[in-house]
Design a protein around this motif. Structure first.
Motif, short mmCIF file in Angstrom:
data_model
loop_
_atom_site.label_atom_id
_atom_site.label_comp_id
_atom_site.label_asym_id
_atom_site.label_seq_id
_atom_site.Cartn_x
_atom_site.Cartn_y
_atom_site.Cartn_z
N THR A 69 5.12 -49.23 4.55
CA THR A 69 4.37 -47.94 4.80
C THR A 69 3.88 -47.68 6.37
O THR A 69 3.61 -48.64 6.91
CB THR A 69 3.09 -47.80 3.93
OG1 THR A 69 2.26 -48.22 3.94
CG2 THR A 69 3.69 -47.71 2.35
N GLU A 70 3.53 -46.50 6.54
CA GLU A 70 2.88 -46.26 7.98
C GLU A 70 1.39 -46.93 7.85
O GLU A 70 0.99 -47.42 8.98
CB GLU A 70 2.72 -44.77 8.13
CG GLU A 70 4.26 -44.07 8.53
CD GLU A 70 4.24 -42.58 8.63
OE1 GLU A 70 3.01 -42.01 8.67
OE2 GLU A 70 5.01 -42.00 9.02
N GLU A 71 0.78 -46.77 6.88
CA GLU A 71 -0.53 -47.44 7.00
C GLU A 71 -0.54 -48.82 7.15
O GLU A 71 -1.42 -49.19 7.81
CB GLU A 71 -1.24 -46.85 5.65
CG GLU A 71 -1.68 -45.62 5.20
CD GLU A 71 -0.21 -44.76 4.73
OE1 GLU A 71 0.62 -45.39 4.40
OE2 GLU A 71 -0.60 -43.32 4.83
N ALA A 73 1.89 -50.55 8.68
CA ALA A 73 2.25 -50.59 10.09
C ALA A 73 1.05 -50.44 11.12
O ALA A 73 0.84 -51.16 11.94
CB ALA A 73 3.38 -49.76 10.39
N ALA A 74 0.21 -49.32 10.67
CA ALA A 74 -0.88 -48.99 11.67
C ALA A 74 -1.87 -50.22 11.61
O ALA A 74 -2.52 -50.49 12.70
CB ALA A 74 -1.57 -47.78 11.21
N SER A 137 7.12 -48.91 16.60
CA SER A 137 7.47 -49.93 15.38
C SER A 137 8.82 -49.81 15.33
O SER A 137 9.37 -48.78 15.37
CB SER A 137 6.72 -49.58 14.20
OG SER A 137 7.17 -48.58 13.65
N ASP A 139 11.76 -50.97 12.60
CA ASP A 139 11.82 -51.49 11.11
C ASP A 139 13.11 -52.11 11.12
O ASP A 139 13.57 -52.68 11.91
CB ASP A 139 11.64 -50.44 10.25
CG ASP A 139 12.86 -49.42 10.18
OD1 ASP A 139 13.97 -49.85 10.88
OD2 ASP A 139 12.70 -48.21 9.61
N SER A 145 9.70 -45.83 15.36
CA SER A 145 8.75 -44.88 15.31
C SER A 145 7.65 -44.93 16.49
O SER A 145 7.35 -46.15 16.88
CB SER A 145 8.49 -45.04 13.70
OG SER A 145 9.17 -45.02 13.11
N PHE A 147 3.73 -44.31 17.54
CA PHE A 147 2.41 -44.54 16.97
C PHE A 147 1.28 -44.05 18.08
O PHE A 147 1.36 -44.31 19.07
CB PHE A 147 2.02 -45.72 16.48
CG PHE A 147 0.76 -46.28 16.16
CD1 PHE A 147 0.10 -46.08 14.89
CD2 PHE A 147 0.13 -47.21 17.42
CE1 PHE A 147 -1.27 -46.40 14.89
CE2 PHE A 147 -1.19 -47.45 17.00
CZ PHE A 147 -1.81 -47.15 15.97
N THR A 197 -5.10 -41.43 12.94
CA THR A 197 -3.59 -41.72 13.01
C THR A 197 -2.52 -40.91 12.98
O THR A 197 -2.53 -40.37 12.12
CB THR A 197 -3.33 -43.34 12.64
OG1 THR A 197 -4.57 -44.16 12.67
CG2 THR A 197 -1.80 -43.97 13.18
N TRP A 199 1.87 -40.40 13.62
CA TRP A 199 3.22 -41.08 13.64
C TRP A 199 4.19 -39.89 14.18
O TRP A 199 4.16 -38.67 13.54
CB TRP A 199 3.59 -41.91 12.61
CG TRP A 199 2.73 -43.04 11.91
CD1 TRP A 199 1.83 -43.15 11.47
CD2 TRP A 199 3.29 -44.37 12.44
NE1 TRP A 199 1.44 -44.54 11.24
CE2 TRP A 199 2.37 -45.42 11.97
CE3 TRP A 199 4.44 -44.60 13.18
CZ2 TRP A 199 2.33 -46.56 12.23
CZ3 TRP A 199 4.65 -45.95 13.26
CH2 TRP A 199 3.41 -47.00 12.83
N ASP A 201 8.76 -39.55 15.11
CA ASP A 201 10.08 -39.95 15.53
C ASP A 201 10.57 -39.93 16.73
O ASP A 201 11.70 -40.48 17.07
CB ASP A 201 11.17 -39.26 14.35
CG ASP A 201 10.92 -39.64 13.08
OD1 ASP A 201 10.44 -40.63 12.68
OD2 ASP A 201 11.07 -38.49 12.10
#
Length: 234
Positions: A69-71, A73-74, A137, A139, A145, A147, A197, A199, A201
């Protein structure tokens, strides 16, 4: 007897090769996978590539981790202390280490992404003062992505930080510096800040989201901060 002896040696050799092959396959299949404690296991060539990237790009913090998830990754990207944070999925890093063409492909994406972020910082101007971290990031599918972590400081705290920056330009005794640092730490302990935070593309989308953050909807929090925002005037 010699033939039988030779046959026995050949069989042993086959067995040893099979065992070694099985070990190599197991090693390869495990490379890039996370252990139960969350540590990522990388092949030796992936570790070597990671070291190469760290030496090549001095202004980037590289992190390798599994995330969904983005969370998640953050949580990794927020640990960065350099100009940019870069999070790479271990499977992508392994693919880069195994194939020179794949490596160059992703290095190209990395350089293009960081150049775009540099251009974006210039476009932000004073709005960039709220940005504390920027990063990307990559993936397991190779998707990139963008951030950004933002922090809105109280007006008094911002004035104090600006004053501290001006004071740094002057020569001071070591004792005065220590006293100032203690005073800063004591003040920041009770600082009222807002953090969020975003995010995106693309760099263009990230720029738009940064400019349009609705701070009225972001909760205020007490947090220790060192005023370490990115210097957009450098």
């Amino acid at each position: 007897m010699n033939k039988i002896g030779s046959y026995g040696i050949y069989q042993n050799s086959l067995y040893e090769n099979s065992v070694q092959s099985a070990k190599e396959k197991e090693k390869t299949s495990k490379a890039g996978k996370s252990e139960k404690n969350g540590q990522v296991r990388l092949s030796s060539r992936a570790k070597k590539l990671l070291e190469e990237l760290q030496k090549r790009y001095k202004n980037m913090d590289f992190m390798v981790a599994d995330y969904e998830t983005e969370e998640e990754a953050a949580s990794y990207l927020n640990r960065g202390t350099k100009e940019y944070s870069v999070l790479i999925d271990p499977e992508t890093l392994e693919a880069m280490a195994a194939d020179a063409d794949v490596k160059e492909k992703y290095i190209g994406k990395l350089e293009e992404a960081t150049k775009s972020l540099t251009d974006m910082k210039e476009q932000l101007g004073e709005e960039g003062n709220d940005v504390t971290r920027l990063g990307i990031s990559i993936d397991k599918d190779g998707s990139v992505s963008y951030f950004a972590e933002l922090e809105k400081m109280g007006e008094k705290q911002r004035e104090r930080i600006e004053k501290a920056r001006e004071d740094k330009k002057e020569e001071k005794a070591e004792r005065e510096k220590k006293a100032e640092n203690k005073e800063t730490a004591a003040y920041d302990k009770f600082a009222q800040n807002k953090k969020t935070t975003v995010w995106a593309d693309s760099p263009e989308e990230l720029l738009s989201k940064i400019k349009n953050v609705d701070w009225d909807k972001v909760k205020t929090q007490n947090a220790v901060t060192n005023g370490g925002n990115l210097d957009f005037k450098a």
